[in-house]
Design an enzyme around this catalytic site. Sequence first.
Site, short mmCIF file in Angstrom:
data_model
loop_
_atom_site.label_atom_id
_atom_site.label_comp_id
_atom_site.label_asym_id
_atom_site.label_seq_id
_atom_site.Cartn_x
_atom_site.Cartn_y
_atom_site.Cartn_z
N ASP A 23 0.86 -1.18 0.00
CA ASP A 23 0.00 0.00 0.00
C ASP A 23 0.90 1.24 0.00
O ASP A 23 2.10 1.15 0.28
CB ASP A 23 -0.87 -0.05 1.27
N ASP A 25 -0.46 5.00 0.96
CA ASP A 25 -0.84 5.99 1.97
C ASP A 25 -0.89 5.39 3.37
O ASP A 25 -1.62 4.44 3.62
CB ASP A 25 -2.20 6.59 1.63
#
Length: 257
Positions: A23, A25
């Site tokens: 991922d 963020d």
Amino acid sequence: MGSSLDIALPALKTNPKFIFFTDFDGTITQQDSNDWMTDNLGFGAELRKKGNEDVLYGRRDFRDSFTDMLNSINTPFNECIELLLKNITLDPGFKQFFEWAKENNVPIVILSGGMEPVIRALLAHMLGKEEAETLQIVSNDVAPREGKSVNEAGGWDIVYHDDSGFGHDKSLEIRPYARLPAEKRPVLFYAGDGVSDLSAAKEADLLFAKAGRDLVSYCERENVPFTTFHDFTEILATVKDIVAGKITVKEAATGRK
């Protein structure tokens, strides 16, 4: 290895034994850019957290909640980028992990529920433009609303990667690698922190879930093996041990620390 397979699964290009999906963020960065925009430019933290909770417990799709978040932001896109460059910081261990991965043929593939133009701008700022361009990113995009420019008030909108309830179902990117024949299949890692990572949580051989975040609660509730991390220095130490054969992915999945 056939060229068609290389095109369909670009992380196989260098014939790696390990691939690191992650991922962006709140995982590679210390703050979530979309949360920051929503809290500071949109409808605020309280409504955002309620939406995240609804997604975590299955009351809403991520896509619906995320759309509401972004629709609450009226700031022109170029101004959003300028503000994010000033307020979003890189995980303190990611640059070292990035360099090690590059030197040891461990491709990093960013799977994000956010927006690629934001991610590219932040990575170019944090790593340098040339280094950032080496990373494969699979994410959503941004487009102007009808009759507007993205760089005017209320002028931009998210363009989702797929039609799923996630907007970008990250599991669809990992699964083709997981289904490769044993002799061609690399070991697959995934790192994440929140509700956009739920679809990917069960797909990798070892899941790194950020300590204190929603993904840990999900994994415990759904009995998904994982290990927690606070920053990428911990991830690097674990991945190094696995690559060196000191521990197995099963032994590394120690759950909440």
